[in-house]
Design a protein around this motif. Structure first.
Motif, PDB file in Angstrom:
ATOM      1  N   SER A 115      -6.227  -4.867  -8.751  1.00  0.00           N
ATOM      2  CA  SER A 115      -6.499  -6.091  -7.995  1.00  0.00           C
ATOM      3  C   SER A 115      -7.957  -6.131  -7.527  1.00  0.00           C
ATOM      4  N   MET A 116      -8.708  -5.055  -7.779  1.00  0.00           N
ATOM      5  CA  MET A 116     -10.083  -4.960  -7.281  1.00  0.00           C
ATOM      6  C   MET A 116     -11.087  -5.172  -8.408  1.00  0.00           C
ATOM      7  N   SER A 117     -11.899  -6.219  -8.272  1.00  0.00           N
ATOM      8  CA  SER A 117     -12.883  -6.515  -9.313  1.00  0.00           C
ATOM      9  C   SER A 117     -13.936  -5.418  -9.423  1.00  0.00           C
ATOM     10  N   ASP A 118     -14.250  -4.739  -8.321  1.00  0.00           N
ATOM     11  CA  ASP A 118     -15.253  -3.678  -8.382  1.00  0.00           C
ATOM     12  C   ASP A 118     -14.774  -2.520  -9.260  1.00  0.00           C
ATOM     13  N   LEU A 119     -13.496  -2.197  -9.186  1.00  0.00           N
ATOM     14  CA  LEU A 119     -12.947  -1.146 -10.033  1.00  0.00           C
ATOM     15  C   LEU A 119     -12.944  -1.585 -11.500  1.00  0.00           C
ATOM     16  N   LEU A 120     -12.578  -2.844 -11.754  1.00  0.00           N
ATOM     17  CA  LEU A 120     -12.617  -3.356 -13.130  1.00  0.00           C
ATOM     18  C   LEU A 120     -14.049  -3.352 -13.666  1.00  0.00           C
ATOM     19  N   LYS A 121     -14.995  -3.644 -12.814  1.00  0.00           N
ATOM     20  CA  LYS A 121     -16.411  -3.621 -13.220  1.00  0.00           C
ATOM     21  C   LYS A 121     -16.825  -2.205 -13.625  1.00  0.00           C
ATOM     22  N   ARG A 122     -16.456  -1.220 -12.834  1.00  0.00           N
ATOM     23  CA  ARG A 122     -16.805   0.176 -13.168  1.00  0.00           C
ATOM     24  C   ARG A 122     -16.177   0.591 -14.491  1.00  0.00           C
ATOM     25  N   MET A 123     -14.917   0.210 -14.696  1.00  0.00           N
ATOM     26  CA  MET A 123     -14.223   0.551 -15.948  1.00  0.00           C
ATOM     27  C   MET A 123     -14.893  -0.151 -17.140  1.00  0.00           C
ATOM     28  N   THR A 124     -15.316  -1.391 -16.933  1.00  0.00           N
ATOM     29  CA  THR A 124     -16.002  -2.144 -17.997  1.00  0.00           C
ATOM     30  C   THR A 124     -17.325  -1.473 -18.338  1.00  0.00           C
ATOM     31  N   LEU A 125     -18.086  -1.106 -17.329  1.00  0.00           N
ATOM     32  CA  LEU A 125     -19.373  -0.443 -17.555  1.00  0.00           C
ATOM     33  C   LEU A 125     -19.210   0.894 -18.273  1.00  0.00           C
ATOM     34  N   GLN A 126     -18.072   1.544 -18.087  1.00  0.00           N
ATOM     35  CA  GLN A 126     -17.816   2.818 -18.763  1.00  0.00           C
ATOM     36  C   GLN A 126     -17.275   2.616 -20.185  1.00  0.00           C
ATOM     37  N   GLY A 127     -17.097   1.331 -20.583  1.00  0.00           N
ATOM     38  CA  GLY A 127     -16.725   1.051 -21.963  1.00  0.00           C
ATOM     39  C   GLY A 127     -15.242   1.073 -22.269  1.00  0.00           C
ATOM     40  N   TYR A 128     -14.399   0.947 -21.243  1.00  0.00           N
ATOM     41  CA  TYR A 128     -12.951   1.003 -21.468  1.00  0.00           C
ATOM     42  C   TYR A 128     -12.357  -0.307 -21.962  1.00  0.00           C
TER      43      TYR A 128
END
Length: 146
Positions: A75-88
């Motif tokens: 539910s947290m966009s900041d966590l999704l952002k970190r995962m996106t930046l890590q290429g997941y």
């Protein structure tokens, strides 16, 4: 935005207008790591009950949603952002949280048709007297956003 909170006994004020963009981390050449023409795209999505999750899922219901395979949910966009930046995978992220990453070519907006979503962010309260500090905060938020 929550339709149920837009009427009595609640009060509301809009505090931000934003957009959700579908993004991918960039490869070494500054291109999206994930090809939007691929038959399967790993999706980092919001929870179904969250506002942003409902927005993304509404979009997915209008396209070939079987192409998008949810690999992580939060539910947290900041966590999704970190995962996106890590290429997941790819994710829809709010513009206010990715300005620097887009400018620095760490993230790139994917060219998906009609995929950019407008998002209104509201502050809600009960239509009842609050304590002095809360009333002061409410008046301040209303004054800066009108």
């Amino acid at each position: 935005y929550n339709e149920e909170l837009m009427a009595e006994p609640f009060m509301h004020t809009k505090i931000l207008e934003s957009h959700l963009y579908p993004v991918s981390v960039c490869d070494g050449a500054g291109q999206p790591r994930f090809d939007i023409r691929s038959p399967s795209l790993p999706l980092l999505n919001y929870t179904d009950t969250s506002y942003m999750g409902r927005q993304v899922n509404r979009y997915l219901s209008t396209v070939e949603s079987e192409r998008f395979s949810s690999t992580f949910v939060s539910s947290m966009s900041d966590l999704l952002k970190r995962m996106t930046l890590q290429g997941y995978g790819i994710a829809w992220l709010p513009d206010y949280s990715i300005r620097d990453e887009l400018k620095n070519r760490e993230l790139v907006v994917l060219a998906l048709p009609d995929a950019v979503m407008r998002m209104g962010v509201y502050l809600y309260r009960l239509n009842a007297k609050l304590n002095v500090a809360s009333e002061k905060f409410w008046r301040y938020m209303k004054s800066v956003n009108h």
